[in-house]
Design a protein around this motif. Structure first.
Motif, PDB file in Angstrom:
ATOM      1  N   GLY A 344       1.180  -1.053  -0.205  1.00 55.95           N
ATOM      2  CA  GLY A 344      -0.317   0.430  -0.251  1.00 55.95           C
ATOM      3  C   GLY A 344       0.693   1.388  -0.041  1.00 55.95           C
ATOM      4  N   ARG A 345       1.645   1.096   0.462  1.00 55.97           N
ATOM      5  CA  ARG A 345       3.065   2.265   0.338  1.00 55.97           C
ATOM      6  C   ARG A 345       3.898   2.449  -0.209  1.00 55.97           C
ATOM      7  N   ASP A 346       3.966   1.541  -1.243  1.00 56.50           N
ATOM      8  CA  ASP A 346       4.903   1.477  -2.475  1.00 56.50           C
ATOM      9  C   ASP A 346       5.499   3.174  -3.250  1.00 56.50           C
ATOM     10  N   ASP A 347       3.831   4.134  -3.446  1.00 51.06           N
ATOM     11  CA  ASP A 347       4.194   5.097  -3.982  1.00 51.06           C
ATOM     12  C   ASP A 347       5.030   6.343  -3.123  1.00 51.06           C
ATOM     13  N   ASP A 348       5.293   5.647  -1.891  1.00 46.39           N
ATOM     14  CA  ASP A 348       5.502   6.675  -0.563  1.00 46.39           C
ATOM     15  C   ASP A 348       6.578   7.894  -1.259  1.00 46.39           C
ATOM     16  N   ALA A 349       7.472   7.520  -1.835  1.00 46.81           N
ATOM     17  CA  ALA A 349       8.668   7.510  -2.411  1.00 46.81           C
ATOM     18  C   ALA A 349       8.147   8.901  -3.517  1.00 46.81           C
ATOM     19  N   MET A 350       7.497   8.991  -4.524  1.00 42.90           N
ATOM     20  CA  MET A 350       7.354   9.886  -5.358  1.00 42.90           C
ATOM     21  C   MET A 350       7.092  11.397  -4.983  1.00 42.90           C
ATOM     22  N   THR A 351       8.253  12.267  -6.045  1.00 42.88           N
ATOM     23  CA  THR A 351       7.882  12.926  -5.674  1.00 42.88           C
ATOM     24  C   THR A 351       6.635  14.261  -5.445  1.00 42.88           C
ATOM     25  N   GLU A 352       6.308  15.294  -5.572  1.00 43.02           N
ATOM     26  CA  GLU A 352       4.704  15.653  -5.973  1.00 43.02           C
ATOM     27  C   GLU A 352       5.005  15.755  -6.916  1.00 43.02           C
ATOM     28  N   HIS A 355       3.836  12.341  -8.084  1.00 43.86           N
ATOM     29  CA  HIS A 355       2.530  11.931  -7.931  1.00 43.86           C
ATOM     30  C   HIS A 355       1.359  12.736  -8.361  1.00 43.86           C
ATOM     31  N   ASP A 356       1.497  14.142  -8.935  1.00 47.72           N
ATOM     32  CA  ASP A 356       0.551  14.282  -9.823  1.00 47.72           C
ATOM     33  C   ASP A 356       0.290  14.169 -11.051  1.00 47.72           C
ATOM     34  N   ALA A 357       1.498  13.802 -11.913  1.00 47.17           N
ATOM     35  CA  ALA A 357       1.328  13.947 -12.959  1.00 47.17           C
ATOM     36  C   ALA A 357       0.590  12.308 -13.257  1.00 47.17           C
ATOM     37  N   LEU A 358       0.894  11.015 -11.807  1.00 43.89           N
ATOM     38  CA  LEU A 358       0.273   9.971 -11.918  1.00 43.89           C
ATOM     39  C   LEU A 358      -1.022   9.966 -11.975  1.00 43.89           C
ATOM     40  N   LEU A 359      -1.671  10.808 -10.938  1.00 41.80           N
ATOM     41  CA  LEU A 359      -2.462  11.344 -10.659  1.00 41.80           C
ATOM     42  C   LEU A 359      -3.904  11.848 -11.857  1.00 41.80           C
ATOM     43  N   ASP A 375      -1.200  -1.538 -10.851  1.00 41.18           N
ATOM     44  CA  ASP A 375      -0.120  -0.874 -11.487  1.00 41.18           C
ATOM     45  C   ASP A 375       1.109  -1.269 -11.240  1.00 41.18           C
ATOM     46  N   LEU A 376       1.585  -0.447 -10.291  1.00 38.07           N
ATOM     47  CA  LEU A 376       2.438  -0.245  -9.043  1.00 38.07           C
ATOM     48  C   LEU A 376       3.420  -1.687  -8.922  1.00 38.07           C
ATOM     49  N   ILE A 377       3.348  -2.861  -8.052  1.00 37.70           N
ATOM     50  CA  ILE A 377       3.271  -4.407  -8.377  1.00 37.70           C
ATOM     51  C   ILE A 377       3.428  -5.065  -9.012  1.00 37.70           C
ATOM     52  N   PHE A 378       2.628  -5.365 -10.289  1.00 38.63           N
ATOM     53  CA  PHE A 378       2.315  -6.026 -10.994  1.00 38.63           C
ATOM     54  C   PHE A 378       2.636  -5.668 -12.204  1.00 38.63           C
ATOM     55  N   ASN A 379       1.684  -4.624 -12.542  1.00 43.73           N
ATOM     56  CA  ASN A 379       0.979  -4.432 -14.495  1.00 43.73           C
ATOM     57  C   ASN A 379       3.090  -3.751 -15.193  1.00 43.73           C
ATOM     58  N   GLU A 380       2.799  -2.814 -14.512  1.00 38.28           N
ATOM     59  CA  GLU A 380       4.157  -1.903 -15.089  1.00 38.28           C
ATOM     60  C   GLU A 380       5.755  -3.050 -14.980  1.00 38.28           C
ATOM     61  N   PRO A 381       5.963  -3.667 -13.799  1.00 33.62           N
ATOM     62  CA  PRO A 381       6.678  -4.441 -13.588  1.00 33.62           C
ATOM     63  C   PRO A 381       6.797  -5.808 -14.805  1.00 33.62           C
ATOM     64  N   ASP A 497       4.217   4.220 -17.963  1.00 30.93           N
ATOM     65  CA  ASP A 497       4.951   5.121 -18.120  1.00 30.93           C
ATOM     66  C   ASP A 497       5.501   6.130 -17.226  1.00 30.93           C
ATOM     67  N   VAL A 498       4.415   6.272 -17.225  1.00 31.45           N
ATOM     68  CA  VAL A 498       4.900   7.450 -15.584  1.00 31.45           C
ATOM     69  C   VAL A 498       5.343   7.206 -14.635  1.00 31.45           C
ATOM     70  N   ILE A 499       5.019   5.357 -14.347  1.00 34.42           N
ATOM     71  CA  ILE A 499       5.471   4.672 -13.393  1.00 34.42           C
ATOM     72  C   ILE A 499       6.827   3.862 -13.377  1.00 34.42           C
ATOM     73  N   GLU A 500       6.950   3.628 -14.946  1.00 33.46           N
ATOM     74  CA  GLU A 500       8.246   3.418 -15.399  1.00 33.46           C
ATOM     75  C   GLU A 500       9.771   4.845 -15.241  1.00 33.46           C
ATOM     76  N   ARG A 501       9.042   5.765 -15.695  1.00 33.90           N
ATOM     77  CA  ARG A 501      10.442   7.237 -14.942  1.00 33.90           C
ATOM     78  C   ARG A 501      10.196   6.936 -13.575  1.00 33.90           C
ATOM     79  N   PHE A 502       9.200   7.189 -12.586  1.00 30.81           N
ATOM     80  CA  PHE A 502       9.735   6.680 -11.074  1.00 30.81           C
ATOM     81  C   PHE A 502      10.064   6.077 -11.008  1.00 30.81           C
TER      82      PHE A 502
END
Length: 508
Positions: A344-352, A355-359, A375-381, A497-502
């Motif tokens: 659940g906290r896998d997005d905590d390391a995102m910059t603001e 996060h805005d781009a992904l939102l 998407d963070l745990i399965f689909n992008e990986p 793509d946003v997750i990949e850049r993160f």
């Protein structure tokens, strides 16, 4: 090898004195008697390693003892020590025991040099077994393959280290990843014995789901597993996970030895506890608290696993075998990004800004909350691993599973995590829910693609819609839907793509 396979296959030919319904096969450890039903012979509870008990707890698997009398192989062995079942049909029946390193084989009665499929169960490296009815290999065997399911050590019995254990072992002895060592030992047993059941040891496919899918990717980068399999299938197997190191603490990632020390302190053991005392702890005591898969059970030990999966794939060091991999359409639909825990906290390391781009890519907070964890745990990986494997020039086949039965009680909006398993094994009757003709058709399609892939390294046949090779058609996958399988673009590429850049920024 073909001559050896043919000679070994003769061992399974029924002599006039042998009961065809109770076939006997000679293994490297001794003869075993199975049972035949509707054209498939099953052999259950065969030991592939010695019981890892007493002084063998937290040691690499040792050879199983041999026997001379015909062994009854008609009942499953015990499942490995684990917490109580949570309703997952992949757990299997009791009893459970530390003496659990057994496997099961299903083969057509006329098997001769057939492809072999070795299943590695999921369950977060804490639960599950190869004995669950969900994983009965009979239906797949009737498609012309030999199926093997295995048990391997779980939880702290399978993935654990402690300074006291380190103090007693030789510097070159592998440690911590005992469950992965078990998987490798089972594959070595398959190489040595599967020809006697009519399988081809030169055509072995490893396949697994969830933690079992992670296991497949770990086997693809494990030096000791190289050459033991020739194709790989990863079902919902993560891909971006970061492992604990054996003895080195990193920011936010305690080492396996630090985790072991913390557990022993919480269990009330003295700070100077030795290996003898650790091995004397009751197995059930090791279940509390249950180790977390994402942070406790994934370990880079420096010998069995020398690096994380994504680093190995990015450097092209994975096994150069055909790879079929994918995810489900609503994997972790119930987990929200603000939930406690690693997922659940896998997005905590995102910059603001990230996060805005992904939102924005999700069109607002509602869809972000519903889908970002999956998407963070399965689909992008999985897209990333597919791209890396294809870039290395290896046959790669990407899928998305979106079949949902009418009787599904979950408000998931898609196919939830692990829901594809009975479709792959054609064991829809084991999941306790009504399945219709649409589901049976989907199951036949999946089992057909899976077994054809095991046979040739290519899942395609003229009988089904064409599945594009990811090398030739990048970002095109096969989607399994209620209307049937169809090639389609990878869904929601903007989000990925946003997750990949993160990921590229936080883990270059």
């Amino acid at each position: 090898m073909s001559v050896l396979a043919a000679l070994a296959a003769v061992l399974m030919t029924f002599s006039p004195a042998q009961d065809p319904d109770r076939p006997i096969v000679s293994t490297s450890h001794g003869p075993a008697r199975g049972v035949t039903d509707e054209g498939v012979s099953a052999f259950k509870g065969l030991p592939y390693a010695a019981p890892p008990v007493g002084d063998l707890r937290w040691r690499p698997p040792q050879p199983a003892a041999s026997w001379t009398e015909v062994r009854n192989a008609t009942t499953y062995g015990a499942i490995c020590i684990q917490p109580p079942a949570n309703g997952d049909p992949g757990v299997g029946p009791l009893p459970m025991s530390e003496d659990c390193l057994t496997l099961n084989v299903w083969a057509p009665t006329d098997a001769r040099n057939l492809p072999v499929m070795v299943w590695i169960h999921g369950g977060g490296y804490n639960n599950g077994s190869g004995t669950a009815a969900l994983y009965d290999g009979s239906a797949l065997a009737r498609r012309g393959v030999v199926v093997v399911t295995i048990n391997y050590r779980l939880g702290r019995l399978g993935f654990f280290d402690h300074p006291a254990l380190a103090a007693e072992r030789a510097a070159d002895q592998p440690a911590a990843n005992y469950g992965v060592m078990d998987q490798i030992a089972a594959l070595e047993w398959v190489r040595a014995n599967v020809a006697a059941f009519g399988g081809d040891p030169a055509n072995v496919t490893v396949f697994g789901e969830s933690a079992g899918g992670v296991a497949v990717t770990q086997l693809m980068i494990a030096p000791q597993a190289r050459g033991l399999f020739h194709r790989a299938i990863v079902q919902s197997g993560l891909g971006r996970q970061r492992s604990a190191e054996l003895a080195l603490d990193r920011p936010g990632r305690p080492s396996a030895q630090s985790l072991g020390r913390a557990w022993s302190r919480g269990a009330g053991l003295p700070s100077d506890v030795d290996a003898v005392a650790l091995r004397a702890v009751q197995a059930e005591a090791l279940l509390t608290p249950m180790p977390a898969f994402y942070s406790d059970n994934l370990i880079v030990d420096g010998r069995v696993l020398v690096e994380d999966v994504v680093e190995a794939f990015e450097a092209g060091r994975q096994a150069p075998v055909p790879l079929l991999l994918g995810t489900n359409s609503a994997e972790f639909w119930w987990i929200r990004p603000a939930d406690a825990g690693a997922y659940g906290r896998d997005d905590d390391a995102m910059t603001e800004g990230e996060h805005d781009a992904l939102l924005a890519a999700y069109g607002g907070p509602l869809d972000y909350d519903r889908h970002v964890v999956s998407d963070l745990i399965f689909n992008e990986p999985v897209r990333h691993l597919a791209r890396l494997h294809a870039r290395a020039g290896h046959p790669t086949w990407l899928y998305r599973f979106d079949v949902v039965p009418d009787s599904n009680p979950e408000p998931s909006g898609g196919a939830t995590h692990a829901s594809e398993r009975p479709y792959v094994f054609e064991t829809l009757h084991t999941v306790g829910r009504v399945m219709g003709d649409r589901d049976r058709t989907a199951s036949r399609n999946m089992a057909g693609y899976w077994t054809d892939f095991a046979r040739t390294g290519d899942p395609n046949s003229a009988a089904r819609p064409s599945w594009p090779d990811f090398r030739a058609r990048p970002d095109l996958l096969l989607e399994f839907t209620n209307g049937g399988p169809a090639p389609r673009p990878v869904p929601h590429p903007g989000r990925l793509d946003v997750i990949e850049r993160f990921r590229a920024r936080t883990r270059p």
